[in-house]
Design an enzyme around this catalytic site. Structure first.
Site, short mmCIF file in Angstrom:
data_model
loop_
_atom_site.label_atom_id
_atom_site.label_comp_id
_atom_site.label_asym_id
_atom_site.label_seq_id
_atom_site.Cartn_x
_atom_site.Cartn_y
_atom_site.Cartn_z
N ASN A 271 42.30 53.04 53.19
CA ASN A 271 41.68 52.11 54.11
C ASN A 271 41.83 50.69 53.62
OD1 ASN A 271 38.96 50.62 53.43
ND2 ASN A 271 38.84 52.59 52.38
N ALA A 272 42.00 49.81 54.59
CA ALA A 272 42.01 48.39 54.29
C ALA A 272 41.21 47.72 55.39
CB ALA A 272 43.44 47.86 54.25
N GLY B 291 38.91 45.61 55.01
CA GLY B 291 38.70 44.19 54.76
C GLY B 291 37.24 43.83 54.88
N LEU B 292 36.40 44.83 54.67
CA LEU B 292 34.96 44.62 54.57
C LEU B 292 34.32 43.96 55.79
CD1 LEU B 292 35.26 43.68 50.83
CD2 LEU B 292 33.91 45.61 51.64
N ASN C 90 24.89 47.49 49.60
CA ASN C 90 26.11 47.23 48.85
C ASN C 90 26.54 45.81 49.18
OD1 ASN C 90 29.32 47.25 48.97
ND2 ASN C 90 28.73 48.90 47.58
N ASN D 238 29.50 45.58 44.63
CA ASN D 238 30.88 46.08 44.73
C ASN D 238 31.78 45.18 43.89
OD1 ASN D 238 33.46 46.79 45.39
ND2 ASN D 238 33.15 46.70 47.60
N CYS E 115 36.07 43.94 44.54
CA CYS E 115 36.62 42.93 45.43
C CYS E 115 37.52 41.97 44.70
CB CYS E 115 35.47 42.16 46.06
SG CYS E 115 34.63 43.20 47.21
N LYS F 19 28.99 48.85 41.06
CA LYS F 19 29.97 49.86 41.48
C LYS F 19 31.34 49.50 40.92
CE LYS F 19 31.58 52.49 45.35
NZ LYS F 19 31.42 52.53 46.80
N THR G 250 34.08 59.69 52.30
CA THR G 250 35.03 60.13 53.31
C THR G 250 34.63 61.44 53.99
OG1 THR G 250 36.74 58.96 52.07
CG2 THR G 250 37.51 60.61 53.64
C1 LIG Z 1 36.50 53.23 55.20
C2 LIG Z 1 35.90 52.95 53.86
C3 LIG Z 1 35.18 51.77 53.64
C4 LIG Z 1 34.62 51.51 52.41
N1 LIG Z 1 33.88 50.37 52.23
C5 LIG Z 1 33.25 50.15 51.03
C6 LIG Z 1 32.40 49.04 50.85
O1 LIG Z 1 32.16 48.26 51.78
N2 LIG Z 1 31.84 48.84 49.63
C7 LIG Z 1 32.06 49.70 48.58
O2 LIG Z 1 31.54 49.50 47.48
N3 LIG Z 1 32.84 50.80 48.74
C8 LIG Z 1 33.44 51.04 49.94
N4 LIG Z 1 34.22 52.16 50.09
C9 LIG Z 1 34.40 53.08 48.98
C10 LIG Z 1 33.45 54.28 49.09
O3 LIG Z 1 32.12 53.87 49.03
C11 LIG Z 1 33.73 55.29 47.96
O4 LIG Z 1 33.52 54.64 46.71
C12 LIG Z 1 35.14 55.81 47.99
O5 LIG Z 1 35.54 56.02 49.32
C13 LIG Z 1 35.29 57.11 47.22
O6 LIG Z 1 34.45 58.12 47.71
P1 LIG Z 1 34.93 59.23 48.80
O7 LIG Z 1 36.18 59.83 48.26
O8 LIG Z 1 33.78 60.19 48.87
O9 LIG Z 1 35.16 58.50 50.07
C14 LIG Z 1 34.79 52.43 51.35
C15 LIG Z 1 35.52 53.60 51.57
C16 LIG Z 1 36.07 53.88 52.81
C17 LIG Z 1 36.83 55.16 53.00
#
Ligand SMILES: Cc1cc2nc3c(=O)[nH]c(=O)nc-3n(C[C@H](O)[C@H](O)[C@H](O)COP(=O)(O)O)c2cc1C
Ligand SMILES: Cc1cc2nc3c(=O)[nH]c(=O)nc-3n(C[C@H](O)[C@H](O)[C@H](O)COP(=O)(O)OP(=O)(O)OC[C@H]3O[C@@H](n4cnc5c(N)ncnc54)[C@H](O)[C@@H]3O)c2cc1C
Ligand SMILES: Cc1cc2nc3c(=O)[nH]c(=O)nc-3n(C[C@H](O)[C@H](O)[C@H](O)COP(=O)(O)OP(=O)(O)OC[C@H]3O[C@@H](n4cnc5c(N)ncnc54)[C@H](O)[C@@H]3O)c2cc1C
Ligand SMILES: Cc1cc2nc3c(=O)[nH]c(=O)nc-3n(C[C@H](O)[C@H](O)[C@H](O)COP(=O)(O)O)c2cc1C
Ligand code: FES
Ligand code: FES
Lengths: 273, 309, 309, 273
Positions: free
Chosen positions: C71-72, C74-75, C101, C129, C132, C167, C268
């Site tokens: 994923n990208a 972009g927050l 977060n 987080n 970034c 994190k 996910t």
């Molecule tokens: C679509 C998406 C958006 C994410 N956005 C953030 C975020 O805003 N802040 C953050 O710390 N991690 C973000 N992550 C990372 C997840 O919190 C997690 O650390 C990472 O996906 C690994 O866990 P998983 O395999 O269970 O998804 C995001 C992950 C995904 C898939």
């Protein structure tokens, strides 16, 4: 042309039938007939996608066919994801199969009496040995063990032929045949063996490691030769990843040997139990 | 259309096509002769060789993970001497271009293996496995720091006139600087990625799945990471980059070429399909034919930066 | 047997069980109320918040990979102000324990977001987080170096009395030293892993699949790497470690607890099964009952080092 | 109890039949009946393993059933791995389904004439709209386009009822109906529309983006209101990942909006084409 060196082939499933939710028997056509030694195996996959990733080792249960139209059969027990996926495949769907692999049982010694011991799904490599011995009119007996009557291989799968040999069924709960573990049945018989008969005997065994270990120990004690078919997790199945090694005696030292290449059948005395 | 020209120079070693096996997944190469003619491959990269035969780790060496696998083989191998004596003649007979992957527990051991292999005229190249734990650095891989990789590359470089590839570990913060350090210290090419350190445990027995506790993750699961690192490395260095990691089919291989790899190595895919390398080669040829691409160079590194909206 | 006690303290915030959502995969939490009562979770960790609303990256934000996804995003988020005004009351109504977060493009932005959130009494904790890109460091993540993580942690620590989780990014050579740096600079707990940087391209169109070219890899594919890193971090620090990465079911979650995590976050997996978090919670409870484990602490960190032969 | 808010349910496949290798129609039972607005969709998975990982968005084609026994149907075209896996599932096997999702077509305006335009498999969200309009005896016509006659939806899937409306079939190769793209047929008709009829018209369209873009442009030119159902890659389907955004006009600026939540149906004038 029939082949007996490893090949990677595509199989098309003819049937894939469950027996009492325990054993499945799958039959597939392959491009050419394969010749195999009982105890040899195949690496089988066929589910779509990369999860699970690795193929599964299964003993070759039966093979035949004619030029341009080979057939191969496996029997398997559903224990995890790969075998569950296999059990969900339907006739017409394809399998990827690499076969024949490994070193099978040595059945080529003249004038010997064989005891074939299969624990659980271990009958899958023991039955093909019975077929060969029966065809050759060699003397043999078969010991088949399972938890209950339902966990024994279906009668109609048992190899017949002219000299089917004696079959001793054993169940841990006593619902069929000898009440107890197959190991106990074999050990009891071994104890009663004359040294002379012992010297003419060869045990071929396939089943849980604990069963093999006990049989190996008893056989060694009575100087009975024994060949055991080991299992181990495998990635390739044809000797190139070194993932499947077990400890074997190499003189007075031990060395890691590949179950898929130097085995799966080993002389029981070689194994570091 | 004529057959596309797939040949490419990998830092001194010119190979007829960009498809090679990855070390440790192809045995000593000769095990594949029942499946196909291994001389068809760009090169066969053999199992990592050490100075003396190495027994490797105790069983509990592999475990399957989602779309991948962990291995902790512990680099079991027959040692460089038996390789040269027993295996090399068979690879020569097979007509294969072959590359030796090497490793050591110390710099001196790397040097000794490289020296011995330099005496083998038919050897195409030496690939240094820089992912091995450096005993003097407390088990950190030789390839974990730019200093470590530079030292290792330089030392091996001085012992051999052979084409020298350095195989990089992905377990680093900045792969580009690691690749540059290898380039600056005399590597003729870099190959990447080696496996990513991972772990698997059984929540019931409460024990690790691998005797070594941790192992190296390979297979389709790591492809996105490998592709990104190859892209970063290819932008950072001028020497050829060899892409490795999760390649299963021709499309995967083409992706690595597209982001800048000069060639690819196929590893874990050989386990499920022993013909994977030739299947990939045939697939690349077919794609080039279809797209009327005459030479590898026309496609290689041709990634357009903008996504089509 | 009585219900097992699953409560655990996560650096000041005591949660009733160790199952939480992972940021960015759970929206603002309230989106899940049609599926189940979110107050059942240990905590809800919401989408990463920035000071101002952020539009995020152009489309081409997600792509599936083998047993994973990139994923990208972009927050993209509504900004801290609207979060506090619109979302917090709804999370309070739902009875949820919730964690924010946060991220910023500069240290000052991180501080400003943390300060604003500190004014929200119902907020359980702040999770920083650190993955970034740090604009001043040429795009390298704040969490890529021990110095960077220490500075970020310290600066945010000084602006808030809230429980502070940091994190961690997995895109580093040595996660243990990064975790220690966070601990040493005032983190009350660390959570890991964030996504691994990866890439996907289309070999036909010759273009990246993501508008941002690279993206973060998540899902089952990364679980072995996450588990290893959590194990390494848990050995290195005394503060609680929160395990994240590829958790799909109760068995996966238990694995993280076994290697030393105090709690887990599920990311996910929510996409394929919106009930994933509660399903996992129920599964952990069932396992503890079956194994007659009365308290989480009896199981947590209980990995035996030796594999059964 | 019938539901119309998103739920995650397990479906059991009743049938899954291919039509000429192009379209499949899958029917499954679900625990309760679902109420949906045409254009709403579901996230569907069901294959074992984690590869592919994500569920697939499919428009709800039909739904019904009674308390404690719901039914849902989807039609799909096999285009990649997920849909190929779906097509391999058999009756009795399970599906994971999250539904109903997104914002469907707005059909609630009185006294309007609807043109329903479906390109390719786009008929899957257009047919349910026809069913609702037919039931309501609203005036509508349907334009269905495909490459060839074989790529048109099977006749027997076409919604009938008391006022089935006129159907215009269009094929690019002229093997059935209007010879040309469905867009051309619609554009031609639009051109002939009186301003007065235009003001009473609403176009609902689902199909390839290029088709939607052209229809949106033509509709805007003739001041005909149009609703388009967009597609985009999705991870969650219910608004929590922000993966599926598209650019929409927000006054004179643009903003990213989620296809799965604010859509999939948007006012055509809102879309940044
Ligand atoms: C679509 C998406 C958006 C994410 N956005 C953030 C975020 O805003 N802040 C953050 O710390 N991690 C973000 N992550 C990372 C997840 O919190 C997690 O650390 C990472 O996906 C690994 O866990 P998983 O395999 O269970 O998804 C995001 C992950 C995904 C898939
Ligand atoms: C040479 C040989 C012949 C075999 N012949 C048969 C046979 O004829 N019939 C039969 O039912 N079973 C046979 N087995 C065992 C069979 O391979 C396993 O039951 C099967 O691999 C389990 O896969 P799974 O995905 O269902 O289980 P999982 O537990 O989900 O598998 C996870 C991983 O562990 C491996 N694994 C798990 N159990 C075993 C095992 N016992 N041996 C090897 N790998 C294992 C799997 O291959 C896979 O890589 C044989 C094993 C070997 C080594
Ligand atoms: C709201 C909505 C409703 C839809 N309704 C239907 C329908 O009723 N019938 C039907 O046949 N198709 C429908 N589609 C398209 C359908 O989702 C895709 O054809 C399907 O996801 C392709 O998956 P695949 O694995 O076969 O293809 P692959 O190309 O292998 O898929 C790879 C990835 O891309 C995604 N993807 C590929 N194409 C599309 C697409 N057109 N839209 C969204 N994601 C895509 C997949 O979901 C997957 O994540 C709909 C799409 C959306 C967004
Ligand atoms: C079983 C196994 C053994 C390996 N042994 C070596 C080795 O000896 N030397 C080496 O440089 N890489 C070794 N590797 C790493 C591979 O060469 C390759 O870099 C990695 O597996 C990623 O590629 P893949 O995903 O295609 O397998 C090994 C990998 C596996 C799976
Ligand atoms: S399974 Fe690969 S060497 Fe035996
Ligand atoms: S698909 Fe996740 S927000 Fe739309």
């Amino acid at each position: 042309m029939p082949f007996n060196r490893p090949r990677f082939v595509t199989g098309r499933i003819l049937r894939n039938e469950g027996r009492g939710e325990i054993f499945y028997r799958i039959e597939a056509t392959i491009p050419e007939p394969v010749r195999f030694v009982p105890g040899q195996f195949a690496m089988v996959s066929g589910w779509p996608g990369n999860d699970p990733l690795l193929p599964r080792p299964l003993a070759v249960f039966r093979a035949g066919g004619t030029r341009g139209k080979g057939k191969v059969e496996f029997v398997y027990k559903v224990v995890g994801r790969g075998t569950a996926l296999l059990s969900g495949l339907h006739p017409g769907e394809t399998l990827s199969i690499t076969l024949p692999l490994g070193r099978g049982f040595d059945l080529d010694r003249e004038g010997r009496t064989y005891w074939l011991v299969g624990g659980g799904v271990g009958f899958s490599s023991v039955f093909p040995a019975a077929v060969v011995l029966g065809r050759r009119r060699a003397a043999f007996e078969m010991f088949l063990g399972a938890r209950t009557r339902e966990h024994l291989p279906p009668r109609e799968w048992t190899p017949g032929g002219k000299t089917p040999g004696t079959i001793h069924f054993c169940t841990e709960d006593g619902t069929a045949g000898f009440h107890g573990r197959v190991t106990d049945a074999v050990l009891e018989r071994l104890r009663r063996l004359s040294p002379e008969s012992a010297s003419r005997m060869t045990i071929l065994a396939c089943g849980p490691r604990e069963m093999l270990r006990e049989i190996a120990a008893a056989a060694a004690e009575r100087s009975v030769s024994a060949q055991v078919a080991l299992e181990n997790h495998m990635a390739c199945g044809f000797g190139v990843c070194w993932g499947c090694v077990v400890s074997l005696w190499d003189g007075d030292r031990t060395a890691y040997r590949r179950v898929c290449r130097e085995g799966p059948v080993f002389d029981a005395r070689e194994v570091v139990w | 259309m004529v057959t596309p020209d797939l040949s490419v120079s990998l830092g001194g070693l010119r190979v007829k096509n960009p498809v090679m096996s990855a070390s440790g997944t192809f045995g000593y190469g000769v095990e594949f002769t029942p499946f196909y003619d291994i001389s068809r491959l760009g090169a066969v990269v053999v199992k990592g060789l050490s100075l003396a035969p190495t027994p490797g780790n105790p069983p509990g060496r592999i475990v399957e993970t989602a779309a991948g696998m962990l291995n902790a083989i512990g680099l079991q191998n027959i040692g460089v001497e038996r390789f040269v004596g027993d295996v090399v003649p068979r690879l020569e007979d097979a007509g294969a271009t072959f590359v030796a992957n090497i490793y050591g527990k110390t710099l001196e051991e790397y040097e000794a293996v490289a020296r011995r292999l330099s005496e083998v005229p038919s050897l195409g190249a030496i690939e240094v496995n820089a992912s091995c734990p450096n005993v003097r650095e407390g088990g950190m891989a030789f390839g974990a720091t730019t200093g470590g990789i530079a030292q290792l590359t330089e030392r091996v470089r001085r012992c051999t006139g052979k084409t020298l590839w350095v195989k990089l570990s992905p377990n680093v913060t900045d792969i580009a600087s690691i690749a540059k350090a290898a380039e600056g210290s005399g590597a003729d090419a870099v190959s990447l990625i080696n496996t990513i350190v991972g772990m698997a445990v059984d929540h019931r027995t409460r024990r690790p799945e691998l005797s070594n506790v941790t192992g190296g993750l390979s297979g389709p699961a790591i492809k996105p990471v490998a592709l990104r690192m190859v892209w970063e490395a290819a932008k950072a260095v001028r020497i050829p980059v060899i892409g490795v990691g999760g390649i299963q089919n021709a499309a995967d291989a083409l992706e690595f070429l597209l982001v800048g790899a000069s060639a690819v190595q196929v590893g874990t895919a050989n386990f499920r399909n022993p013909r994977a390398c030739v299947d990939i080669l045939v697939g690349i040829e077919a794609f080039f034919r279809e797209q009327r691409i005459a030479r590898l160079e026309e496609y290689r590194g041709g990634l357009q930066r903008e996504k089509i909206p």
